[in-house]
Design an enzyme around this catalytic site. Structure first.
Site, PDB file in Angstrom:
ATOM      1  N   LEU A  38       0.835  -1.216   0.000  1.00  0.00           N
ATOM      2  CA  LEU A  38       0.000   0.000   0.000  1.00  0.00           C
ATOM      3  C   LEU A  38       0.860   1.253   0.000  1.00  0.00           C
ATOM      4  CD1 LEU A  38      -3.159   0.811   2.021  1.00  0.00           C
ATOM      5  CD2 LEU A  38      -1.172   2.310   2.304  1.00  0.00           C
ATOM      6  N   ASN A  40       0.525   5.502   0.286  1.00  0.00           N
ATOM      7  CA  ASN A  40      -0.371   6.655   0.428  1.00  0.00           C
ATOM      8  C   ASN A  40       0.373   7.952   0.191  1.00  0.00           C
ATOM      9  OD1 ASN A  40       0.204   5.454   3.200  1.00  0.00           O
ATOM     10  ND2 ASN A  40      -0.756   7.302   3.945  1.00  0.00           N
ATOM     11  N   ASP A  41       0.529   8.822   1.168  1.00  0.00           N
ATOM     12  CA  ASP A  41       0.957  10.202   0.895  1.00  0.00           C
ATOM     13  C   ASP A  41       2.301  10.328   0.161  1.00  0.00           C
ATOM     14  OD1 ASP A  41      -1.008  10.187   2.817  1.00  0.00           O
ATOM     15  OD2 ASP A  41       0.126  11.328   4.288  1.00  0.00           O
ATOM     16  N   TYR A 100       5.804   8.299   9.732  1.00  0.00           N
ATOM     17  CA  TYR A 100       4.696   8.989   9.087  1.00  0.00           C
ATOM     18  C   TYR A 100       5.189  10.126   8.196  1.00  0.00           C
ATOM     19  CZ  TYR A 100       0.705   6.579  11.238  1.00  0.00           C
ATOM     20  OH  TYR A 100      -0.253   5.667  11.569  1.00  0.00           O
ATOM     21  N   ARG A 159       1.436  15.928  13.496  1.00  0.00           N
ATOM     22  CA  ARG A 159       2.275  15.213  12.528  1.00  0.00           C
ATOM     23  C   ARG A 159       2.433  15.955  11.205  1.00  0.00           C
ATOM     24  NH1 ARG A 159      -2.132  11.670  13.411  1.00  0.00           N
ATOM     25  NH2 ARG A 159      -3.774  11.872  11.830  1.00  0.00           N
ATOM     26  N   ASP A 160       3.199  15.316  10.321  1.00  0.00           N
ATOM     27  CA  ASP A 160       3.376  15.719   8.921  1.00  0.00           C
ATOM     28  C   ASP A 160       4.149  17.032   8.774  1.00  0.00           C
ATOM     29  OD1 ASP A 160       1.732  13.520   8.679  1.00  0.00           O
ATOM     30  OD2 ASP A 160      -0.085  14.686   8.307  1.00  0.00           O
ATOM     31  N   GLU A 218      -4.482  17.443   8.597  1.00  0.00           N
ATOM     32  CA  GLU A 218      -3.287  16.685   8.237  1.00  0.00           C
ATOM     33  C   GLU A 218      -2.542  17.364   7.094  1.00  0.00           C
ATOM     34  OE1 GLU A 218      -4.979  12.729   7.324  1.00  0.00           O
ATOM     35  OE2 GLU A 218      -4.274  12.091   9.286  1.00  0.00           O
TER      36      GLU A 218
HETATM   37  C1  FRU Z   1      -2.515  11.226   5.659  1.00  0.00           C
HETATM   38  C2  FRU Z   1      -1.868  10.560   6.855  1.00  0.00           C
HETATM   39  C3  FRU Z   1      -0.885  11.463   7.545  1.00  0.00           C
HETATM   40  C4  FRU Z   1       0.041  10.481   8.201  1.00  0.00           C
HETATM   41  C5  FRU Z   1       0.107   9.384   7.175  1.00  0.00           C
HETATM   42  C6  FRU Z   1       0.272   8.006   7.731  1.00  0.00           C
HETATM   43  O1  FRU Z   1      -2.991  10.323   4.727  1.00  0.00           O
HETATM   44  O2  FRU Z   1      -2.842  10.092   7.761  1.00  0.00           O
HETATM   45  O3  FRU Z   1      -1.447  12.382   8.446  1.00  0.00           O
HETATM   46  O4  FRU Z   1       1.292  11.031   8.471  1.00  0.00           O
HETATM   47  O5  FRU Z   1      -1.085   9.445   6.443  1.00  0.00           O
HETATM   48  O6  FRU Z   1       0.447   7.083   6.699  1.00  0.00           O
END
Ligand code: FRU
Length: 466
Positions: A38, A40-41, A100, A159-160, A218
């Site tokens: 998977l 994601n970001d 993350y 986070r982020d 986020e």
């Molecule tokens: C956004 C998020 C971020 C986090 C990451 C974890 O999609 O939830 O806030 O850092 O994905 O995978």
């Protein structure tokens, strides 16, 4: 959660699954996607030492949101990307439940990653550390450990980090949730990336007239663009409206005046960044020539993602194409990066009644369309309905089969649509609006135009580059 004990060995075994993903008829031909597991970001997007780097949230061990690592791609031209070794794994106490999202900076010639170490406790609570890692001569990344603990007044959802430099100082925006469960963006300042001073909240629920703006924000990203400042973020918990914020979580933007001295951001209304079914957690970087480039995750967490059929082939999700951002007339404009035109094969044109138009192969295609009213059918799995005062996108729910609709409202003059094997990105009026969506057609997927109006088409097959 127990960590896989011997990460490299586990990964090697897992990567044997990649031929299955690559053979999937839904696997993209020119968009970035994980070879297994998977994704994601987008993370750590940067032009550094003559090359683009894009990192990404990656669970290489399965198609669910666990074991978040940072995968790594590199590119000379934003079109062709090369896999680099995994950059970060959650193998320390302070990041044990996931490395993350975060960003990358050039710290005196050293490619430096700023990410969140996520730690979950048995009672369901969590904490977060903002951490650094530096690139070594062999291309691997050495963790420097946490540089910022949870700030006072916020839950474990902080986070982020998006970090940038301005007049010799480092700045960081963080997504956060305060003790009253209000989503916020926090600003910090540092002289050396290691010691950070809080500068307060610059946006979020309860600030600048924003009410009911969600419980957690986020992936913030703040940057100067065409004479203004733009803040992009993903506010979770916004109420659905009849025509916008219809996904589980949206990605949004606002523009205004950011004051470095007073650490304030006076901004206008919150607006949706992309009106399609799948778009979240975008991140921007400056291109070599100063263009502001955005890449988003063509997915949304906690919706129907776990029902996507590619999971059965061992992979899930893809990125959007890279997009150039401009700010004009109070709007944020997005267009595919011009470098992508290199993928175009011979141009074709067609004009006439929509229902007489040629049937196009949807797999790798770009088309431009001028039409007062037309319906574009993507393999019976996605329908784009163009009317004078707006665009609708319809797709069946993967869960219930009912028709779901997304909207872009406004005067439609021109459409540019970029298609891959299981995605479409629709750019309305040269980027005034964008709708990004996945769909999972039976191969070979065909595009048909329907309706009685006269349409003008320009189209190109796109070369595969992945
Ligand atoms: C956004 C998020 C971020 C986090 C990451 C974890 O999609 O939830 O806030 O850092 O994905 O995978």
């Amino acid at each position: 959660m127990t960590l896989p004990s011997r990460w490299p060995a586990v990964l090697q075994a897992v990567m044997k699954g990649q031929p299955r993903a690559l053979a999937d008829s839904h696997y993209p031909q020119w968009h970035l996607a994980p070879v297994t597991g998977l994704m994601n970001d987008p993370n750590g997007f940067i032009f550094f030492a003559g090359r683009y780097h894009l990192f990404y949230q990656w669970n290489p061990l399965g198609c669910d949101h666990r074991y978040k690592c940072w995968g790594h791609w590199r590119s000379d031209d934003l079109v062709h990307w090369h896999h680099e070794p995994l950059a970060l794994m959650p193998d320390e106490e302070y990041d044990r439940n996931g490395c993350y999202s975060g960003s990358a900076v050039d710290n005196r010639g050293v490619l430096t990653l700023c990410y969140t170490g996520n730690v979950k406790f048995d009672d369901g609570s969590r904490t977060a550390w903002q951490c650094l890692a530096e690139e070594q001569e062999d291309g691997s990344f050495k963790k420097c450990g946490p540089v910022l603990a949870l700030p006072e007044g916020y839950t474990g959802h902080v986070r982020d980090p998006k970090v940038w430099q301005h007049e010799g100082m480092w700045y960081m925006v963080l997504g956060a949730q305060d003790w009253q469960q209000r989503g916020k963006v926090l600003l910090f300042r540092s002289e050396d990336l290691h010691s950070w001073q809080p500068c307060g909240e610059i946006a979020g629920q309860g600030l600048n007239g924003l009410e009911d703006a969600g419980y957690m924000w986020e992936c913030p990203d703040l940057f100067a663009l065409d004479g203004t400042h733009v803040l992009i973020c993903c506010p979770q918990g916004l109420a659905r409206e009849p025509h916008r914020y219809l996904n589980t979580y949206p990605a949004a933007w606002m523009s205004g005046a950011f004051d470095y001295e007073r650490a304030t951001f006076e901004h206008g209304a919150l607006r949706e960044l992309d009106a399609g079914f799948e778009f979240y957690a975008p991140q921007t970087a400056l291109a070599e020539d100063g263009r502001r480039i955005l890449i988003g995750w063509m997915g949304v967490p906690d919706g129907e993602e776990m029902l996507q059929p590619t999971r059965a082939q061992g992979w899930i999700h893809q990125m959007t194409c890279p997009r150039e951002l401009r700010y004009r007339d109070g709007r944020l404009w997005q267009t595919p990066v011009r470098e992508l035109q290199r993928l175009r094969e011979a141009e074709r044109q067609w004009q006439g009644y929509a229902s007489d138009a040629p049937i196009l192969d949807a797999a790798r295609l770009e088309f431009e369309l001028i039409a007062p009213c037309v319906t574009v059918d993507f393999a019976g799995a996605l329908r784009l309905i163009v009317e004078k005062n707006g665009v609708r996108l319809e797709r069946a729910s993967l869960q219930t089969g009912e028709t779901l609709t997304r909207y872009w409202l406004g005067d439609v003059r021109h459409l540019r649509v970029l298609c891959d094997r299981s995605s479409v990105e629709i750019f309305i009026n040269e980027g005034e609006g964008v709708m990004s969506s996945r769909y999972f057609p039976d191969a070979p997927a065909q595009i048909r135009f329907e309706g009685a109006s006269n349409i003008t088409l320009r189209y190109w097959s796109l070369r595969s580059c992945m």
